[in-house]
Each structure stands twice: as C-alpha cells, then as structure tokens.
Design an enzyme around this catalytic site. Structure first.
Site, PDB file in Angstrom:
ATOM      1  CD  GLU A  75      -2.734  -1.149  -0.210  1.00 25.22           C
ATOM      2  OE1 GLU A  75      -3.178  -0.096  -0.617  1.00 25.22           O
ATOM      3  OE2 GLU A  75      -3.226  -2.289  -0.477  1.00 25.22           O
ATOM      4  CG  HIS A 106      -0.849   1.222  -4.692  1.00 25.36           C
ATOM      5  ND1 HIS A 106      -0.690   1.095  -5.959  1.00 25.36           N
ATOM      6  CD2 HIS A 106      -1.500   0.347  -3.933  1.00 25.36           C
ATOM      7  CE1 HIS A 106      -1.025  -0.079  -6.144  1.00 25.36           C
ATOM      8  NE2 HIS A 106      -1.653  -0.672  -5.077  1.00 25.36           N
TER       9      HIS A 106
END
Length: 289
Positions: free
Chosen positions: A132, A135
């Site tokens: 995550e 990203h």
C-alpha cells in the site's frame, strides 16, 4: 461500513477538504482536464491535502480501534518504527470491521482492517502494508484522483482559461467519493507496488517469503467459499497466484527462498496486572512508665 472495502490496493485519496488547505479546481478547470488541455497539473501536494481531510471524515464514520485495543497495540508494535522511513510521514489506524483490506492515502494515512489482521501474521501484514505504501510512493494516488475526476466529469465549461479555485458542493463530493472508491489501479501499478513491498521487506530485514505467503492467502480465499465474490473484486488485479509466484522467483534469485511458515496471530490486548491494594502500617507508640 456503508461500502464494502475488500480489494487490497484500493487507494482512497480524495473525498472532502477545507477551502484553505485543499481547494478544488472549478468546473472549468476540470473541463480542461477532461479534454486533455495542457498546463493543468494535479500535484502530489494537492492529492495529499485532499486525502488529509478525506481520511478524517472516514475515521469519523467508521469504527476505529482505540489505543488500548489489541489490534492497535499489535499494529503499533509491528509497524510503528516505519512511520517516516519511506519518504513520507505515515500515520496508521485499524478499522474494526471484518473486511479483508488495507489502504494508504496520498497524505500518508494507512488504514488496516481487522479482518486482514485476523488472517495474516506480522510479516504477512507488513508485506501488505508495504504494498500500500508503494502506491503512495509511486504516485498512484495522484493518478487515481485524476481518474476519478475524469470519470465523474464535473466538467464541460465552455472555457478553461481562468483556472479558478473553488470549493465543491456536497453532491459533487459524493460523486468524487464514489468514483474514488470504485477506482482501480492498473495491473502495472499493482505489480510495481508488489515489487516495492518485496524491496521494503528485504531492506528492513524481514522475511521476504512473507510476500508470497500473503498472496497465497488471497489465492486460497479466491478459490474457497468466497470465490465468486473475491473473483469479482480482484478482477482488476494481477492473479494472486501469479503474484505469489513472482515473489517466490525474486526470493529464489536472491538466495533467500524457503517455505514460509505462518507465525502465531494474536490481536488481543495484554491483560493488565492488578495493582495490589496499599496497606497502611499502624503506628505504635511506647507507653511511658
């Protein structure tokens, strides 16, 4: 939660904001974006400002684990040391919901769902959070905001010269929010985030084989009782089995591969020892003879 978040990798970067810190481009400017007019930019700072207010709104409307909750204690133990190690300042909380997910926003907010922490051990959890963060570091959040604007098309003013900054209506925010929730990263972005996760684990001395293990868990879910639901939700992502294979290949190439054995998962808060009651010694005085 009103909307089911189950796909790993959904990156929410914009729902609401303050006029001072996160002003939104007017319909004219958005029209320019939709038509591909050059000169329009949506910076990482813009995305971060939007995300900061967005995550505050989400936290206010979802069950957040308190600091004494076992989930919060575990996440702090596992991830606390990495709040400023990847070029962004991170803050993290646990949503007490059974969905299997985690997401990171452009401002560095990381939210992990209890359902994910129930099925993954510390290393596997770190692998997912690393994905995550990838990203955010790879600027996918900025791209996701642009995609949401384009999709909802709050646009089509006749001209776009002014670039006027205005706040948006609640109705428009609702459209943007729905679009952001439904937005999906490209397979290339997901693969790059996977690589970031592997490198994050390796760089910090964790067991890189946990990356493969995390994807095997998702693969097993997609083949089990939740198959139809998981297949639908994971349709925009590279196949979990392939992602696991890719992680295994990296570990093998680095001479680090070994079959991963999941460790104990414990999300309970430690029991506090009771403080013994204080006893007051009685004073004695000698009698004078």
């Amino acid at each position: 939660m009103k909307k089911r978040f189950t796909v790993l990798g959904i990156l929410l970067a914009a729902f609401s904001f303050t006029q001072m810190n996160a002003q939104i481009l007017s319909d004219k400017a958005m029209g320019a974006l939709s038509k591909g007019v050059s000169g329009f930019t949506f910076s990482d700072a813009d995305a971060a400002a939007l995300a900061k207010e967005s995550i505050a709104e989400m936290d206010a409307n979802n069950p957040v684990a308190g600091p004494e909750d076992g989930y919060s204690i575990r996440l702090n133990r596992v991830f606390g040391k990495h709040i400023s190690s990847e070029g962004v300042t991170l803050n993290y909380k646990v949503y007490l919901v059974k969905d299997i997910n985690a997401f990171a926003c452009a401002d560095g907010s990381v939210r992990v769902f209890a359902g994910l922490m129930d099925i993954m051990d510390d290393n596997e959890l770190l692998a997912v959070i690393g994905h995550e963060i990838g990203h955010v570091v790879n600027h996918d959040s900025r791209d996701a905001v642009k995609a949401a604007y384009k999709k909802e098309a709050l646009l089509d003013a006749a001209s776009s010269q002014s670039g006027k900054i205005e706040t948006m209506t609640k109705s428009q925010l609702g459209q943007i929010g729905s679009a952001m929730i439904d937005s999906k990263h490209s397979r290339k972005q997901e693969s790059e985030a996977d690589s970031f996760s592997y490198d994050f684990m390796k760089r910090n001395g964790y067991d890189v084989n946990a990356v493969e293990a995390a994807f095997r868990i998702l693969q097993n879910l997609s083949e089990g009782a939740e198959a139809s639901f998981m297949t639908k939700m994971m349709s925009s992502h590279p196949d979990s089995g392939k992602r696991a294979d890719d992680a295994k290949k990296k570990a093998t190439k680095d001479g680090l591969y070994k079959a991963y054995v999941q460790q104990k998962i414990d999300n309970t808060a430690p029991v506090k020892a009771k403080t013994p009651a204080k006893t007051t010694a009685k004073k004695t005085t000698a009698k004078k003879k």
